[in-house]
Design an enzyme around this catalytic site. Structure first.
Site, short mmCIF file in Angstrom:
data_model
loop_
_atom_site.label_atom_id
_atom_site.label_comp_id
_atom_site.label_asym_id
_atom_site.label_seq_id
_atom_site.Cartn_x
_atom_site.Cartn_y
_atom_site.Cartn_z
N LYS A 199 25.35 -13.56 -36.13
CA LYS A 199 25.87 -14.89 -35.88
C LYS A 199 26.08 -15.03 -34.39
CE LYS A 199 29.65 -17.95 -37.09
NZ LYS A 199 30.83 -18.12 -37.95
N ARG A 257 32.57 -27.81 -36.84
CA ARG A 257 33.98 -27.66 -36.42
C ARG A 257 34.72 -28.98 -36.58
NH1 ARG A 257 32.78 -23.70 -31.23
NH2 ARG A 257 32.03 -21.95 -32.47
N LYS A 271 34.02 -18.36 -28.60
CA LYS A 271 34.00 -17.23 -29.54
C LYS A 271 33.11 -16.09 -29.05
CE LYS A 271 35.18 -20.12 -33.54
NZ LYS A 271 34.99 -20.38 -34.98
N GLU A 299 23.26 -4.79 -35.67
CA GLU A 299 24.24 -5.43 -36.56
C GLU A 299 23.79 -5.34 -38.02
OE1 GLU A 299 27.14 -6.66 -36.36
OE2 GLU A 299 27.55 -7.22 -34.28
N LYS A 301 22.14 -16.84 -38.08
CA LYS A 301 22.75 -18.15 -37.84
C LYS A 301 22.94 -18.37 -36.35
CE LYS A 301 27.06 -20.39 -38.68
NZ LYS A 301 28.43 -20.18 -39.01
N SER A 337 25.02 -27.07 -38.53
CA SER A 337 25.36 -28.48 -38.42
C SER A 337 24.66 -29.18 -37.26
CB SER A 337 26.88 -28.61 -38.30
OG SER A 337 27.36 -27.84 -37.21
#
Ligand code: PBG
Length: 330
Positions: free
Chosen positions: A200, A210, A223, A239, A254, A280
């Site tokens: 991610k 959000r 983030k 990962e 993502k 989104s």
């Protein structure tokens, strides 16, 4: 791979000349079975709220959820993903509401699993519940890893208890897949699946989401200390390798469209189902393009097929219902 033949004995346009031959030799296809439908839910009654930055996407109060799920199940979309809009008054610095046994997600799970066969997936992360918009607990303004995992384990267990089918940790803490898996096994949830948001990125394309869960205005800083740096791709493989070892059943990449290279790389290196999240921002770009007649409607399917070509098994997309209706018609 070696190619033989040359013009005019080889004319690749022969294979494109009629609709039937194009269908016959198509290498990738999109099916309703590939789709995951995200659904935003909110408190209250009789609510179908517009989300300003996501035209065509709504937040539903639980009394409205049944009819939505009924539509989705009838289309044979296999899985829905639930995302909560938590009232600001219920948010705090710890995201305590995440562990409330009667919170919005738990009530939604009860409603759906009582009445429907469809699969349900829930994010494990604290951002919809915290008043600072971060996915974990803060200490000196940094998200702390190990303390956060303790809460995430509880959140995952709570969702499993309420018959959530797929637990999807989207928080990017190190080591959480292993610890969540261990606690699920210990508590006898041996069939609860884990879809790890393994890769991610700290992306600029999450803004409308959000908005939808009400964390945008609250978010302090960014983030980047836990989500991946978008300059990296080897790190994505590390990962994924870790999460598979720790017990993930499926992994997610993502955002989607800007990261097709990552999907392909993972698929080539690990034989595990890879899910793509068309996020989104990607949705709204295409949707607004179509609305303003800059793009035509075919761009939706083209974007989704690109995930299949890259190697995705399934795709989380806000277009799921719309495209399923199209696929059904054809
Ligand atoms: C939260 C979460 C995010 C998305 C899914 N789960 C946002 C974020 O990490 O800030 C984004 C989905 C989208 O943009 O459609 N952990």
């Amino acid at each position: 791979m070696k190619f033989h033949g040359k013009y005019p004995s080889t004319r690749l346009r022969r294979g494109r000349n009629e609709d039937w031959v194009r269908r016959l030799i198509s290498e990738n296809n999109l099916s309703i079975n590939d789709l995951i439908m995200p659904i935003f839910i909110c408190e209250g009654k009789n609510k179908i709220e517009k989300i300003h930055s996501m035209p065509g996407v709504y937040r539903y109060s639980l009394d409205k959820l049944g009819s939505v799920i009924k539509r989705i199940e009838k289309l044979k979309i296999p899985l829905v993903a639930l995302f909560p809009y938590i009232s600001p008054s219920k948010k705090d610095v710890f995201g305590s509401e995440a562990l409330n046994e009667n919170n919005l997600i738990c009530r939604a799970l009860k409603t759906i699993k009582k009445n429907f066969e469809i699969g349900v997936m829930c994010d494990v992360a604290l951002d919809p519940f915290t008043n600072h918009g971060h996915d974990g607990l803060l200490k000196n303004n940094k998200v702390v890893n190990d303390e956060t995992i303790k809460v995430l384990i509880q959140q995952a267990l709570l969702y499993a208890k309420n018959n959530c089918d797929i637990i999807a940790p989207s928080d990017m803490m190190d080591g959480r897949i292993g610890l969540i898996r261990k606690s699920l096994e210990k508590n006898n949830f041996i069939n609860t699946k884990i879809l790890s948001y393994a890769v991610k990125y700290a992306s600029n394309f999450y803004g409308p989401f959000r908005d939808a869960v009400g964390s945008k205005k609250l978010l302090q800083g960014d983030k980047k200390s836990y989500q991946m740096d978008f300059r990296n791709s080897d790190e994505a493989l590390r990962e994924v390798a870790l999460d598979i070892k720790e017990g993930a059943d499926f992994v997610m990449v993502k955002p989607g469209m800007l990261y097709l290279d990552i999907i392909k790389k993972i698929k080539d290196n690990f034989k595990i189902p890879v899910f793509a999240y068309q996020v989104s921002g990607e949705y709204s770009l295409i949707k607004l393009g179509i609305k303003n007649k800059i793009l035509n409607n075919g761009s939706i399917k083209e974007s989704l097929i690109s995930f299949k070509r890259a190697g995705s098994s399934a795709i989380i997309t806000y277009f799921a219902e719309e495209i399923a209706n199209q696929l059904k018609k054809n």
